[in-house]
Write an enzyme that holds these catalytic residues in place. Structure first.
Site, PDB file in Angstrom:
ATOM      1  N   ASP A  15       0.853  -1.195   0.000  1.00 11.03           N
ATOM      2  CA  ASP A  15       0.000   0.000   0.000  1.00 11.03           C
ATOM      3  C   ASP A  15       0.886   1.240   0.000  1.00 11.03           C
ATOM      4  OD1 ASP A  15      -2.690   1.433   0.700  1.00 11.03           O
ATOM      5  OD2 ASP A  15      -1.257   2.152   2.192  1.00 11.03           O
ATOM      6  N   ASP A 114      -3.701   2.526  -5.424  1.00  8.85           N
ATOM      7  CA  ASP A 114      -2.522   2.617  -4.558  1.00  8.85           C
ATOM      8  C   ASP A 114      -2.237   1.331  -3.789  1.00  8.85           C
ATOM      9  OD1 ASP A 114      -4.680   2.699  -2.898  1.00  8.85           O
ATOM     10  OD2 ASP A 114      -3.995   4.376  -1.687  1.00  8.85           O
ATOM     11  N   GLU A 115      -2.815   0.226  -4.195  1.00  9.24           N
ATOM     12  CA  GLU A 115      -2.642  -1.019  -3.444  1.00  9.24           C
ATOM     13  C   GLU A 115      -2.626  -2.218  -4.397  1.00  9.24           C
ATOM     14  OE1 GLU A 115      -4.671  -0.903   0.358  1.00  9.24           O
ATOM     15  OE2 GLU A 115      -5.213  -3.001   0.093  1.00  9.24           O
TER      16      GLU A 115
END
Length: 419
Positions: A15, A114-115
């Site tokens: 993350d 974002d992960e």
């Protein structure tokens, strides 16, 4: 629980910390760990949402993701930026490309902008142990883009995600095994701190005396299935850290599949007539995605949050219809029924619609008493085909050209924010 036959692969969930804030800080030559930075959806709207805040912004000024523009104090050290969604997405793709230098592309599952999940199986000869490989990827992202990250590792995607959310986001790195579940997962409370359990489910579980994940794991499985159906089965096994899904598959089974849309309004909407315009636009969008995926649904939900000056709490209500549908106007009329039943007349600021309880479209039943149904079912796919070929605003309902319409402005955005 016997874990011997359960999946046991070195899965990492990475993350990017305060991703949007890290990127704008990189663009402006700032250190995101030492500068109070916030990304605000729209400077011109005092109620606009903070999309990302740097660690110092959270610690020193108590501003976090979800805070409002008007809550940010005036301070000379604070740096505010508007989003650049196209660039954020481009950076996300660039980081995925960097990760592909360490593993095959099919070993990467991009979970969100974002992960990502990464299967590190077989990387030992090139990058050392899976832990060493994961930390090497973290270091490469930090060195090349100045974007800090957190990594959770586990024998399956669920445990990797839990290790990330419950430990690594504080420490930067955490590795859990099946044996860690009773010690690290079971004490978790409130239940909504665990991935996959929302506030509503937490309230349902609390109502039957379950307060912790350990309590959930030690509840009788048949009782959970009786109360919550397939979700009860999933909750039970997740509480034991068991996840049989393969990389790339959704962590939640199709029992929870749904299509929905939420929208923060750019001003207060005072009347039923104005609100109904946006509801129609949102139903159109949701039903297009439902039709594209080949589903019809029975349960239609609508949520409304009032302006911050309102004296009344918002509502979220659902209604299950007898015949499953993918027709925009059927969903819209149901939403209007819910609106008429629960709208308190206060200014509205946020709306959401959703369709669930889905089944495959081929199972739809013909209605001998509705001779216009075949014609109506042609309209939706025809409009979808035009939009797919010429763009989302190539064909619009007339209400979208009124002052209450939002479809035209939203078409200029990416992910609901400035491109």
């Amino acid at each position: 629980m016997n874990y011997e036959s359960m999946p046991n692969r070195p899965i990492m969930c990475i993350d990017m910390k305060c991703f949007y804030a890290s990127i704008v800080a990189m663009l402006h030559g700032l250190d995101v760990l030492k500068t109070p930075v916030a990304v605000v959806a729209n400077f011109n709207q005092p109620g606009s949402v903070v999309l990302a805040a740097s660690p110092l912004m959270k610690e020193k000024f108590s501003i976090k993701t979800g805070s409002r523009r008007y809550e940010i104090p005036k301070h000379p050290d604070i740096r505010l930026f508007e989003p650049k969604m196209s660039f954020f997405i481009q950076m996300s793709m660039t980081i995925t490309k960097l990760i592909s230098n360490y593993v095959p592309v099919d070993a990467i599952h991009v979970y969100s902008v974002d992960e990502s999940f990464v299967d590190l199986t077989g990387t030992e000869k090139l990058w050392g142990s899976p832990e060493e490989a994961a930390k090497e990827i973290q270091k490469a992202i930090l060195d090349q883009f100045n974007i800090p990250s957190a990594v959770g590792m586990g024998p399956n995607m669920l445990i990797a995600k839990l290790a990330l959310d419950l430990e690594a986001k504080k420490t930067g790195f955490a590795k859990w095994t099946y044996e860690d579940i009773p010690k690290k997962l079971w004490p978790v409370r409130p239940l909504s701190k665990m991935w996959g359990i929302g506030k509503r489910m937490e309230a349902n579980l609390n109502a039957i005396g379950i307060q912790t994940v350990g309590g959930l794991a030690n509840t009788d499985l048949k009782e959970l299935e009786k109360r919550f159906g397939v979700m009860g089965n999933q909750l039970y096994y997740h509480a034991w850290g068991i996840d049989l899904s393969k990389l790339g598959e959704p962590l939640i089974t199709n029992g929870a599949l749904s299509f929905g849309k939420g929208q923060m309004l750019m001003r207060d909407y005072h009347t039923r007539k104005e609100i109904s315009v946006v509801l129609l636009e949102m139903c159109e969008d949701v039903m297009k995605r439902t039709r594209d995926a080949g589903y019809v649904g029975r349960t239609i939900s609508m949520g409304l949050s009032y302006s911050r000056n309102a004296m009344t709490k918002g509502f979220h209500r659902s209604k299950t219809i007898e015949v499953p549908t993918s027709e925009t106007l059927v969903m819209y009329r149901t939403c209007i029924e819910l609106l008429d039943e629960h709208f308190a007349g206060e200014p509205a600021r946020q709306l959401s619609v959703r369709i669930s309880n889905l089944e495959r479209e081929h199972s739809i039943q013909l209605d001998l008493f509705d001779d216009r149904k075949p014609q109506r079912q042609i309209i939706g796919p025809t409009m979808d085909a035009i939009r797919n070929r010429f763009g989302a605003t190539s064909i619009l309902r007339a209400v979208s050209f009124t002052k209450a319409g939002t479809a035209i402005n939203r078409d200029r955005l990416v992910g609901g924010h400035l491109a």
